[in-house]
Design an enzyme around this catalytic site. Structure first.
Site, PDB file in Angstrom:
ATOM      1  N   LEU A  37      41.267  35.037  46.628  1.00 28.19           N
ATOM      2  CA  LEU A  37      40.767  35.656  45.652  1.00 28.19           C
ATOM      3  C   LEU A  37      39.681  34.519  44.904  1.00 28.19           C
ATOM      4  CD1 LEU A  37      43.351  37.893  43.903  1.00 28.19           C
ATOM      5  CD2 LEU A  37      41.392  38.711  44.886  1.00 28.19           C
ATOM      6  N   ASP A  38      38.774  34.949  44.369  1.00 32.06           N
ATOM      7  CA  ASP A  38      37.902  33.926  43.675  1.00 32.06           C
ATOM      8  C   ASP A  38      38.515  33.707  42.504  1.00 32.06           C
ATOM      9  OD1 ASP A  38      35.884  34.071  45.271  1.00 32.06           O
ATOM     10  OD2 ASP A  38      34.906  35.723  44.563  1.00 32.06           O
ATOM     11  N   PRO A  39      38.176  32.416  41.648  1.00 30.32           N
ATOM     12  CA  PRO A  39      38.973  31.990  40.566  1.00 30.32           C
ATOM     13  C   PRO A  39      38.976  33.218  39.482  1.00 30.32           C
ATOM     14  CG  PRO A  39      37.646  29.977  41.372  1.00 30.32           C
ATOM     15  CD  PRO A  39      37.343  31.288  42.367  1.00 30.32           C
ATOM     16  N   TYR A  40      37.678  33.817  39.331  1.00 29.92           N
ATOM     17  CA  TYR A  40      37.851  34.751  38.114  1.00 29.92           C
ATOM     18  C   TYR A  40      38.328  36.047  38.506  1.00 29.92           C
ATOM     19  CZ  TYR A  40      34.466  37.547  41.080  1.00 29.92           C
ATOM     20  OH  TYR A  40      34.064  38.337  41.867  1.00 29.92           O
ATOM     21  N   ALA A  41      38.839  36.170  39.496  1.00 29.34           N
ATOM     22  CA  ALA A  41      39.563  37.251  39.988  1.00 29.34           C
ATOM     23  C   ALA A  41      41.028  37.153  39.718  1.00 29.34           C
ATOM     24  CB  ALA A  41      39.203  37.718  41.543  1.00 29.34           C
TER      25      ALA A  41
END
Length: 300
Positions: A37-41
């Protein structure tokens, strides 16, 4: 310890950070995660400890469900809220009906181009490393599968959609492509992974739960069993003779069974034993075995 944690990843940390935290809490090196998962997700990220890490590869065939917020009228170089704005246009003309009809174009198999800010490699280098140097390269289109996409709400310029998709789908690219089809541009404003195969937000844990379990001496008790990760696979129960052959690394023959890529094997006590895969000669070989061979009794 062997088992699986269904972690609810918070905003702002990487998937590797999640693994590092679990390693620290459990004082265990053999830890891996089942889907970046991307950091912002935020949302579901299965974390595997011990023997369960051998099951990570089987998650590639399960679907994922996301709740996405997409903002119209703006494009960014990363296709998400972390990037620099590259385009603006009014989206006042866009109606809910237009969005609904356009979303239907994304059902089924679609072609996506990975974002420059992604982990895909180009000539041995990660695309995000090239993007940070201001270098843009041509990316190879990929096939992605969208099993379902539902428009939940639209209050201009932001829409909320729920997406069920297959492995390798870029929700950022979907947001970008949606904006292009609508003629106004778009970027992914926020993203929550609500489910990943058998794992969902309802029964997920945060790091406070793990710390509390550690204080109470109950870290083993919150681990999910290994078979949680392979509930989507066909299963078969085998007798002791066949179980023994598998544990010893030998092939077996099965009657009246379809031949998917992998089958989960259970013993008479309904305990998960192994994963088997078919051979071209009709036999099945043990791809992964999760119990040890019992010692033979003395001949005396």
């Amino acid at each position: 310890m062997d088992g699986i944690l269904n972690i609810n990843k918070p905003f702002g940390i990487t998937s590797f950070d999640v693994v590092a935290k679990v390693r620290r809490i459990y004082s265990q090196k053999r830890v891996g995660h089942g889907g970046t998962l991307d950091p912002y997700a935020t949302g579901v990220i299965p974390v595997f400890l011990g023997k369960s890490t051998r099951l990570i590869e089987y998650l590639s065939s399960v679907s994922k469900t996301y709740l996405a917020e997409i903002e119209l009228g703006v494009e960014t170089d990363s296709y998400d809220s972390e990037g620099e704005i590259t385009f603006r246009k009014t989206c006042d003309y866009v109606t809910r009906e237009m969005i609904y009809k356009t979303l239907m174009d994304f059902q089924g198999e679609i072609i996506q181009i990975p974002p420059m800010y992604s982990a895909v490699k180009h000539r041995g280098m990660r695309l995000y490393n090239l993007a940070r140097q201001g270098i843009e390269v041509e990316r190879i289109p990929r096939v992605a599968t969208i099993y379902g996409i539902e428009l939940l709400n639209y209050t201009s310029p932001v829409l909320r959609v729920r997406i069920e998709c297959g492995h390798g789908t870029y929700i950022r690219s979907l947001a970008f492509d949606l904006g292009r089809k609508l003629g106004c541009g778009a970027y992914l404003k926020s993203l929550v992974r609500e489910a990943y195969g058998q794992f969902n937000l309802t029964n997920s844990l945060d790091f406070a739960d793990l710390e509390a379990a550690k204080c109470d001496g109950k870290l083993a008790g919150i681990l999910l069993p290994l078979e949680t990760a392979i509930g989507h696979l066909p299963r078969v129960s085998l007798d002791e003779e066949n179980i023994t052959r598998l544990v010893n690394g030998l092939e077996i023959t099965l009657d009246r069974i379809d031949k998917p890529e992998a089958v989960a094997v259970y013993n008479a006590e309904n305990s998960f034993v192994a994963i088997i895969q078919p051979e071209t000669d009709g036999t099945w070989h043990p791809a992964k075995v999760f119990i040890r061979q019992s010692p033979k009794p003395d001949a005396n």
